[in-house]
Scaffold this motif. Structure first.
Motif, PDB file in Angstrom:
ATOM      1  N   GLY A 343      62.049  15.383  56.684  1.00  0.00           N
ATOM      2  CA  GLY A 343      62.763  15.669  57.918  1.00  0.00           C
ATOM      3  C   GLY A 343      63.198  14.403  58.625  1.00  0.00           C
ATOM      4  O   GLY A 343      62.590  13.341  58.450  1.00  0.00           O
ATOM      5  N   PRO A 344      64.268  14.478  59.413  1.00  0.00           N
ATOM      6  CA  PRO A 344      64.730  13.312  60.167  1.00  0.00           C
ATOM      7  C   PRO A 344      63.783  12.983  61.318  1.00  0.00           C
ATOM      8  O   PRO A 344      63.402  13.861  62.094  1.00  0.00           O
ATOM      9  N   GLY A 345      63.356  11.730  61.390  1.00  0.00           N
ATOM     10  CA  GLY A 345      62.481  11.303  62.471  1.00  0.00           C
ATOM     11  C   GLY A 345      63.263  10.949  63.724  1.00  0.00           C
ATOM     12  O   GLY A 345      64.497  10.988  63.758  1.00  0.00           O
ATOM     13  N   ARG A 346      62.542  10.576  64.790  1.00  0.00           N
ATOM     14  CA  ARG A 346      63.191  10.272  66.055  1.00  0.00           C
ATOM     15  C   ARG A 346      64.087   9.048  65.967  1.00  0.00           C
ATOM     16  O   ARG A 346      65.118   8.968  66.622  1.00  0.00           O
ATOM     17  N   GLY A 347      63.695   8.064  65.164  1.00  0.00           N
ATOM     18  CA  GLY A 347      64.493   6.845  65.055  1.00  0.00           C
ATOM     19  C   GLY A 347      65.549   6.896  63.976  1.00  0.00           C
ATOM     20  O   GLY A 347      66.146   5.875  63.651  1.00  0.00           O
ATOM     21  N   GLY A 348      65.766   8.057  63.386  1.00  0.00           N
ATOM     22  CA  GLY A 348      66.763   8.185  62.338  1.00  0.00           C
ATOM     23  C   GLY A 348      66.182   8.083  60.944  1.00  0.00           C
ATOM     24  O   GLY A 348      66.832   8.469  59.973  1.00  0.00           O
ATOM     25  N   GLU A 349      64.956   7.561  60.828  1.00  0.00           N
ATOM     26  CA  GLU A 349      64.332   7.459  59.517  1.00  0.00           C
ATOM     27  C   GLU A 349      63.829   8.843  59.083  1.00  0.00           C
ATOM     28  O   GLU A 349      63.650   9.755  59.889  1.00  0.00           O
ATOM     29  N   LEU A 350      63.595   8.998  57.778  1.00  0.00           N
ATOM     30  CA  LEU A 350      63.109  10.259  57.241  1.00  0.00           C
ATOM     31  C   LEU A 350      61.581  10.251  57.144  1.00  0.00           C
ATOM     32  O   LEU A 350      60.987   9.274  56.705  1.00  0.00           O
ATOM     33  N   THR A 351      60.980  11.327  57.594  1.00  0.00           N
ATOM     34  CA  THR A 351      59.530  11.491  57.440  1.00  0.00           C
ATOM     35  C   THR A 351      59.264  12.403  56.243  1.00  0.00           C
ATOM     36  O   THR A 351      60.091  13.259  55.910  1.00  0.00           O
ATOM     37  N   ARG A 352      58.116  12.213  55.642  1.00  0.00           N
ATOM     38  CA  ARG A 352      57.837  12.972  54.408  1.00  0.00           C
ATOM     39  C   ARG A 352      56.356  13.349  54.345  1.00  0.00           C
ATOM     40  O   ARG A 352      55.484  12.575  54.709  1.00  0.00           O
ATOM     41  N   SER A 353      56.084  14.573  53.881  1.00  0.00           N
ATOM     42  CA  SER A 353      54.733  15.017  53.574  1.00  0.00           C
ATOM     43  C   SER A 353      54.826  15.978  52.397  1.00  0.00           C
ATOM     44  O   SER A 353      55.907  16.482  52.077  1.00  0.00           O
ATOM     45  N   ALA A 354      53.687  16.237  51.747  1.00  0.00           N
ATOM     46  CA  ALA A 354      53.729  17.039  50.532  1.00  0.00           C
ATOM     47  C   ALA A 354      52.460  17.855  50.358  1.00  0.00           C
ATOM     48  O   ALA A 354      51.393  17.508  50.860  1.00  0.00           O
ATOM     49  N   TYR A 355      52.617  18.940  49.625  1.00  0.00           N
ATOM     50  CA  TYR A 355      51.502  19.790  49.220  1.00  0.00           C
ATOM     51  C   TYR A 355      51.580  19.942  47.707  1.00  0.00           C
ATOM     52  O   TYR A 355      52.658  20.190  47.145  1.00  0.00           O
ATOM     53  N   ARG A 356      50.434  19.808  47.032  1.00  0.00           N
ATOM     54  CA  ARG A 356      50.386  19.907  45.574  1.00  0.00           C
ATOM     55  C   ARG A 356      49.713  21.204  45.144  1.00  0.00           C
ATOM     56  O   ARG A 356      48.631  21.528  45.614  1.00  0.00           O
ATOM     57  N   LYS A 357      50.360  21.898  44.252  1.00  0.00           N
ATOM     58  CA  LYS A 357      49.861  23.185  43.784  1.00  0.00           C
ATOM     59  C   LYS A 357      48.517  23.015  43.084  1.00  0.00           C
ATOM     60  O   LYS A 357      48.349  22.144  42.226  1.00  0.00           O
ATOM     61  N   THR A 358      47.570  23.890  43.435  1.00  0.00           N
ATOM     62  CA  THR A 358      46.222  23.827  42.875  1.00  0.00           C
ATOM     63  C   THR A 358      45.969  24.935  41.861  1.00  0.00           C
ATOM     64  O   THR A 358      45.418  24.696  40.789  1.00  0.00           O
ATOM     65  N   MET A 359      46.344  26.154  42.203  1.00  0.00           N
ATOM     66  CA  MET A 359      46.089  27.305  41.327  1.00  0.00           C
ATOM     67  C   MET A 359      47.248  27.432  40.349  1.00  0.00           C
ATOM     68  O   MET A 359      48.276  28.053  40.639  1.00  0.00           O
ATOM     69  N   LEU A 360      47.096  26.825  39.190  1.00  0.00           N
ATOM     70  CA  LEU A 360      48.153  26.787  38.183  1.00  0.00           C
ATOM     71  C   LEU A 360      47.995  27.936  37.190  1.00  0.00           C
ATOM     72  O   LEU A 360      46.876  28.314  36.831  1.00  0.00           O
ATOM     73  N   PHE A 361      49.117  28.454  36.720  1.00  0.00           N
ATOM     74  CA  PHE A 361      49.082  29.545  35.745  1.00  0.00           C
ATOM     75  C   PHE A 361      48.523  29.018  34.433  1.00  0.00           C
ATOM     76  O   PHE A 361      48.989  27.994  33.929  1.00  0.00           O
ATOM     77  N   PRO A 362      47.518  29.693  33.851  1.00  0.00           N
ATOM     78  CA  PRO A 362      46.867  29.178  32.643  1.00  0.00           C
ATOM     79  C   PRO A 362      47.858  28.953  31.490  1.00  0.00           C
ATOM     80  O   PRO A 362      48.749  29.759  31.248  1.00  0.00           O
ATOM     81  N   LEU A 363      47.701  27.831  30.839  1.00  0.00           N
ATOM     82  CA  LEU A 363      48.449  27.405  29.658  1.00  0.00           C
ATOM     83  C   LEU A 363      49.898  27.046  29.966  1.00  0.00           C
ATOM     84  O   LEU A 363      50.344  25.940  29.658  1.00  0.00           O
ATOM     85  N   THR A 364      50.674  27.947  30.572  1.00  0.00           N
ATOM     86  CA  THR A 364      52.086  27.641  30.778  1.00  0.00           C
ATOM     87  C   THR A 364      52.304  26.491  31.748  1.00  0.00           C
ATOM     88  O   THR A 364      53.296  25.776  31.659  1.00  0.00           O
ATOM     89  N   GLU A 365      51.386  26.306  32.725  1.00  0.00           N
ATOM     90  CA  GLU A 365      51.492  25.211  33.677  1.00  0.00           C
ATOM     91  C   GLU A 365      50.399  24.160  33.490  1.00  0.00           C
ATOM     92  O   GLU A 365      50.595  22.992  33.813  1.00  0.00           O
ATOM     93  N   TRP A 366      49.254  24.594  32.987  1.00  0.00           N
ATOM     94  CA  TRP A 366      48.082  23.739  33.022  1.00  0.00           C
ATOM     95  C   TRP A 366      47.147  24.074  31.875  1.00  0.00           C
ATOM     96  O   TRP A 366      46.950  25.246  31.530  1.00  0.00           O
ATOM     97  N   VAL A 367      46.588  23.035  31.290  1.00  0.00           N
ATOM     98  CA  VAL A 367      45.571  23.203  30.255  1.00  0.00           C
ATOM     99  C   VAL A 367      44.342  22.411  30.692  1.00  0.00           C
ATOM    100  O   VAL A 367      44.463  21.222  31.023  1.00  0.00           O
ATOM    101  N   PRO A 368      43.155  23.029  30.730  1.00  0.00           N
ATOM    102  CA  PRO A 368      41.964  22.253  31.087  1.00  0.00           C
ATOM    103  C   PRO A 368      41.800  21.039  30.184  1.00  0.00           C
ATOM    104  O   PRO A 368      42.057  21.115  28.979  1.00  0.00           O
TER     105      PRO A 368
END
Length: 540
Positions: A343-368
């Motif tokens: 998102g655009p910050g007050r001074g014109g710079e861009l702010t950034r944050s993120a969320y990482r997926k935890t519950m992954l679909f077995p095999l197709t997304e994630w392998v133990p």
């Protein structure tokens, strides 16, 4: 009569009973109001079959057969989707699904076995209630102990009832399953008493219990609907823009035109649909679906990747609108499926944050990591490489004009886990935001079932929800689970949604998490083992 003929004479009606319950279950699972009443009778034919079983083995067999017919009837679309994704022969996909059905629907087997045991060992006057309550507790406890691929439970069919589904804020959809099981036992008991011309009391008592369940459930539901309406009328709505571009099969498109052209086309399409949406609407937040930016944002792997990063950042800066979108994140050669907010910050710079997926679909997304190996990758080349995120969190966003919003971010598969979403709600979330890619199940009942899961998460937490998918079903869901606006499967659209404020109502599921499953197991164990409990008549 030969032994074979005798068995056929007994198992012929039993099979018809199982098929009758399967048909009723399939109609109930359509999630249509006209079929809601079937929830109270759908298991009666199968319960009648269980009453005729002569041994534990026969009870297990009756549970196993229902598990397989239930899977074929409710998830008959999944083998085809699995075939399209993995390119394995369709017959092999069907065989795998049916062979795994008794494991994935283990609750039918444990319920049948425990119920058979209790019918042999329980004595009047309270044997019916001991059998009914203990078997129902075992059923929901098994579902909690042995998680399923799609986290389905019978009580979800009550979603079609605006009033009854509100009970999910107490114990989730599994609480509705518990009531459904008790209701079916009551109907069977009343029917058997009526057929045997027993005393009117033997007919009236179970029917009275069923009536109390219906009246209490409906009354509670109407109360919660009224409370939500009262609370949400006090604050202005949030304006959220969503884009469903209906672009699917990225890998196939990349093979035809090249990955650069695919990413260019995806971004340009979303820019155009977003610009149409933003014209004069005062959107506070713009949302694109899961993996809409199919490369690592912020950590480009090539000059083309850096070009796309700069292009997307320029779009956000020029429009002065914050954007939440699905992409990949890279950290020390570990790649994550992520939702990134810029998102655009007050001074014109861009702010950034993120969320990482935890519950992954077995095999197709994630392998133990314990199973991952070149041998596995060679034989299952479609297995995923993503790593699991750190777990549930609330993400604080800064919207237009400095407005602050705390969201419960979810990515696709995570929306089927009640406890996960409840934990995010406990962290102060005001809105659930789900980014999803349901294109693997496009044209099947899969997107509708996924939407139903999402609606239950809103009921359980009493939070509104914005759900954004690449191909459908994108939707705005109220805190009562009502789908206020939706973009159907296989459609392209951009919408400006007026999101109601959260009603700020407390729920038992948020306070205690997904509590019913473990509680049911403990209570079932006590009822099965406790000779001193009053269900058992003392010897003279």
């Amino acid at each position: 009569m030969s032994g074979w003929a005798a068995r056929a004479g007994r198992w012929g009606p039993a099979l018809l009973g199982i098929l009758a319950s399967t048909a009723l279950l399939a109609w109930f699972a359509r999630l249509e109001p006209r079929w809601v009443a079937l929830g109270w009778v759908e298991l009666v034919p199968w319960l009648w079959v269980l009453d005729r079983t002569r041994s534990g083995k026969e009870a297990v067999l009756a549970g196993t057969v229902l598990a397989m017919t239930f899977t074929a009837a409710i998830f008959g679309w999944f083998p085809e989707a699995l075939h399209r994704y993995s390119q394995a022969p369709l017959a092999v996909c069907w065989l795998a699904v049916l062979l795994l059905a008794p494991l994935m629907e283990l609750q039918f087997i444990t319920f049948a076995l425990v119920r058979h045991h209790l019918r042999r060992t329980s004595t009047p006057p309270l044997s019916f209630w001991r059998i009914t309550l203990t078997s129902a507790l075992v059923y929901v406890g098994t579902e909690w102990l042995c998680p399923k691929l799609f986290a389905e439970t019978l009580g979800q069919g009550f979603y079609a009832s605006e009033s009854l589904r509100q009970l999910a804020d107490l114990a989730g959809a599994h609480g509705l399953t518990f009531l459904l099981l008790i209701g079916n036992e009551c109907v069977l008991a009343a029917g058997k008493a009526l057929a045997a011309r027993e005393a009117p009391r033997r007919v009236a008592v179970p029917l009275a219990v069923l009536a109390v369940l219906l009246l209490a459930g409906t009354g509670y539901g109407r109360l919660r609907i009224w409370q939500v309406a009262r609370e949400t009328a006090r604050e202005p709505a949030l304006k959220v823009g969503v884009v469903q571009a209906n672009i699917t099969s990225y890998d196939k498109l990349a093979a035809e035109t090249g990955m650069y052209e695919v990413v260019r086309m995806i971004l340009d399409t979303h820019y155009r649909l977003s610009d149409e949406l933003l014209q004069g609407r005062g959107v506070d937040l713009l949302i694109w679906p899961e993996t809409v930016y199919p490369t690592t944002y912020g950590s480009p792997k090539s000059e083309a990747g850096a070009e796309f990063d700069a292009d997307l950042s320029g779009f956000i800066s020029e429009r002065r609108v914050p954007l939440l979108f699905g992409t990949y994140e890279l950290e020390q050669e570990r790649e994550y499926n992520a939702a990134v907010f810029v998102g655009p910050g007050r001074g014109g710079e861009l702010t950034r944050s993120a969320y990482r997926k935890t519950m992954l679909f077995p095999l197709t997304e994630w392998v133990p990591e314990s199973l991952d190996s070149p041998w596995l990758r060679e034989r299952l080349p479609w297995t995923g490489y993503w790593k699991r995120g750190p777990g549930p969190r609330a993400l604080e966003l800064t919207l237009r004009e400095g407005r602050r919003l705390t969201i419960a971010p979810l990515i696709c598969y995570e929306s089927i886990f009640p406890g996960y979403v409840a934990e995010e709600a406990r962290r102060g979330a005001e809105l659930i935001v789900t980014l999803s890619n349901d294109s693997w199940f496009q044209g099947t009942p899969g997107p509708k079932l996924h939407l139903m899961h999402a609606a239950f998460r809103s009921i359980e937490t009493r939070l509104p929800q914005v759900r954004v998918t690449n191909s459908g079903i994108s939707a705005l869901i109220s805190a009562t689970g009502e789908v206020l606006t939706e973009v159907p499967d296989d459609h392209r659209a951009s919408l400006a949604l007026s999101v109601p404020p959260p009603p700020r109502l407390t729920t038992l599921l948020v306070a205690w998490g997904d509590w019913l499953g473990p509680t049911a197991l403990v209570l079932a164990g006590l009822l099965l083992l406790g000779r001193a409990l009053p269900f058992r008549r003392r010897a003279p």
